[in-house]
Design an enzyme around this catalytic site. Structure first.
Site, PDB file in Angstrom:
ATOM      1  N   GLN A  94     -37.301  28.530 -57.820  1.00  0.00           N
ATOM      2  CA  GLN A  94     -36.575  28.374 -58.131  1.00  0.00           C
ATOM      3  C   GLN A  94     -34.973  28.284 -58.315  1.00  0.00           C
ATOM      4  OE1 GLN A  94     -36.684  25.639 -59.687  1.00  0.00           O
ATOM      5  NE2 GLN A  94     -38.877  25.926 -60.101  1.00  0.00           N
ATOM      6  N   GLY A 147     -43.542  26.668 -51.206  1.00  0.00           N
ATOM      7  CA  GLY A 147     -43.315  28.172 -51.669  1.00  0.00           C
ATOM      8  C   GLY A 147     -44.407  29.011 -51.506  1.00  0.00           C
ATOM      9  N   HIS A 162     -38.396  20.610 -51.235  1.00  0.00           N
ATOM     10  CA  HIS A 162     -39.311  20.391 -52.662  1.00  0.00           C
ATOM     11  C   HIS A 162     -37.938  20.438 -53.515  1.00  0.00           C
ATOM     12  CE1 HIS A 162     -42.453  20.519 -55.056  1.00  0.00           C
ATOM     13  NE2 HIS A 162     -43.034  21.690 -54.270  1.00  0.00           N
ATOM     14  N   CYS A 221     -52.584  22.683 -69.702  1.00  0.00           N
ATOM     15  CA  CYS A 221     -53.544  21.798 -69.487  1.00  0.00           C
ATOM     16  C   CYS A 221     -54.576  21.495 -69.296  1.00  0.00           C
ATOM     17  CB  CYS A 221     -53.046  20.772 -70.316  1.00  0.00           C
ATOM     18  SG  CYS A 221     -51.599  20.131 -69.334  1.00  0.00           S
ATOM     19  N   THR A 268     -47.787  23.413 -34.644  1.00  0.00           N
ATOM     20  CA  THR A 268     -46.537  22.940 -34.116  1.00  0.00           C
ATOM     21  C   THR A 268     -45.674  22.355 -34.957  1.00  0.00           C
ATOM     22  OG1 THR A 268     -47.571  20.876 -32.502  1.00  0.00           O
ATOM     23  CG2 THR A 268     -45.452  20.241 -33.168  1.00  0.00           C
TER      24      THR A 268
END
Ligand SMILES: *Cc1c(COP(=O)(O)O)cnc(C)c1O
Length: 400
Positions: free
Chosen positions: A180, A72, A202, A326, A238
């Protein structure tokens, strides 16, 4: 110990069937698709099939509208950088305040290093784009608009088809970060005016390190990675054959599971959300409950820290996430919730629960049992909770 994974907007488990589809391409089928022999040709055939599978998921008219990337982030970067080169005489970017860092970090850099003007459009309390500000920002200098299809923290869905039409009226290109949205809600690019779209393996039970940029036929494109003629010269290197084949298998599975995602999975999410709000006071949903991804719930627990909540949840075997950056060490609340004007006392304690087709009723039951004592314990230790002003706290009309 029970283990409950509710952080599917961060990443998903690669479906075992996807792994199985990929495995031969690490072993016997190791050829380079560009080679002039049987080893390469067999891989080439498998890549062509995978391309069709992905094409079907996003409703692209032509399979060559897909350019494979590393994910992404690369797709987002490629779309914006290309537009700045192809849109001669136009040097402004329009985006939203709630984009992923893959967009926001890039445009901030372009603003600083190249003097590109960036219009960052705000959102309302439910996370919806300020349409008036958007229309105003569009103009003869707009090179590209980049607005996400669905927000990763709240699940809020943007009217990207309509936004694309408005962008075109101003002569601008329209890109959407749909990382998303792809695999969770129906997408039909052939019927839209969207010029470019980013997706990532993923996030839909495919492998990490593979993604794609959809580039509508006829859209001028300048690659960021130049090399061989792969991807019709639009992305050298590739082909990641196992990744591309895994993404194809994941796309096909996502289509098969789309209805389940929007019925059973959405119902699990709703049951968790309702149950938590019933059991825990001073908590509310952020985002737009009426227009969001079926798998996402973002719930703010007032007067406590998201990081502390996550630590205790982790002890109970529950994986979720908070929007706080964080990593910066500053414990700033999420830029998404800040853009929505969620009060600081609540934005700090916001937890994102993101489901997938792998979740079931037992997961919801476990979280509903575990959360109330966690929140109670943290509030007992919180000075903000003790000092809260009970007379005014329910007065935020949007978030009450
Ligand atoms: C995860 C995510 C990305 C980044 O995708 P990668 O494949 O991890 O680079 C970009 N945009 C959104 C909205 C995301 O959720």
């Amino acid at each position: 110990m029970t283990s409950v994974y509710l952080d599917n907007n961060a990443t998903t488990r690669t479906d075992p069937a996807v792994v199985a589809a990929m495995l031969p391409y690490f072993t016997e089928q190791f050829g380079n698709a560009s080679s002039m022999h049987a080893f390469g040709a067999e891989v080439g055939t498998a890549l062509a099939k995978a391309r069709k599978q992905l094409q079907a998921l996003i409703g692209a008219e032509f399979d060559h509208e897909i350019v494979y990337t590393s994910g992404g982030t690369e797709s987002d970067n490629a779309a914006i950088l290309s537009a700045l080169e192809t849109q001669t005489g136009r040097d402004e970017i329009i985006t939203s305040a709630v984009e992923h860092p893959a967009i926001l970090t890039l445009v901030a850099h372009l603003e600083k290093s190249r003097g590109i003007k960036v219009h960052v459009i705000g959102v309302d309390a439910r996370g919806h784009l300020d349409m008036e500000a958007y229309r105003k920002a569009l103009g003869p200098k707009t090179a590209i608009v980049s607005i996400m299809w669905a927000n990763n923290e709240t699940g809020t869905i943007f009217p990207v088809e309509q936004l694309a039409e408005l962008a075109h009226e101003a002569g601008a290109l329209f890109h959407t970060d749909a990382v998303q949205a792809v695999g969770k809600i129906a997408i039909n690019l052939a019927e839209s005016e969207i010029d470019m779209l980013s997706l990532s393996g993923h996030k839909l039970h495919g492998p990490k390190g593979i993604g794609a940029l959809y580039v509508r036929k006829g859209t001028r494109f300048r690659p960021i990675i130049r090399g061989g003629h792969q991807e019709r010269g639009r992305r050298g290197g590739t082909e990641n054959a196992p990744g591309i084949i895994g993404l194809g298998a994941a796309a096909e599975l996502a289509m098969q599971h789309m209805e389940d995602e929007n019925t059973r999975v959405a119902a699990l999410r709703d049951r968790l959300e309702k149950g938590l709000l019933q059991r825990i006071g001073n908590s509310f949903v952020t985002g737009d409950p009426d227009n969001r991804l079926p798998n996402t719930a973002n719930i703010a627990f007032e007067y406590i820290e998201g990081e502390a909540i996550l630590l205790l949840m982790n002890r109970d075997g529950i994986a979720a996430s908070s929007g706080s950056a964080c990593t910066s060490g500053s414990l700033e609340p999420s830029h998404v919730l800040r853009a929505m004007n969620v009060p600081y006392t609540a934005a700090h304690g916001a937890i994102r629960f993101s489901f997938s087709r792998e979740n079931g009723d037992a997961d919801v039951d476990h979280v509903l049992d575990a959360m109330p004592p966690i929140i109670e314990r943290l509030r007992e230790m919180s000075p903000f909770w003790r000092e809260r002003d009970v007379r005014t706290e329910a007065f935020n009309p949007t978030y009450a």
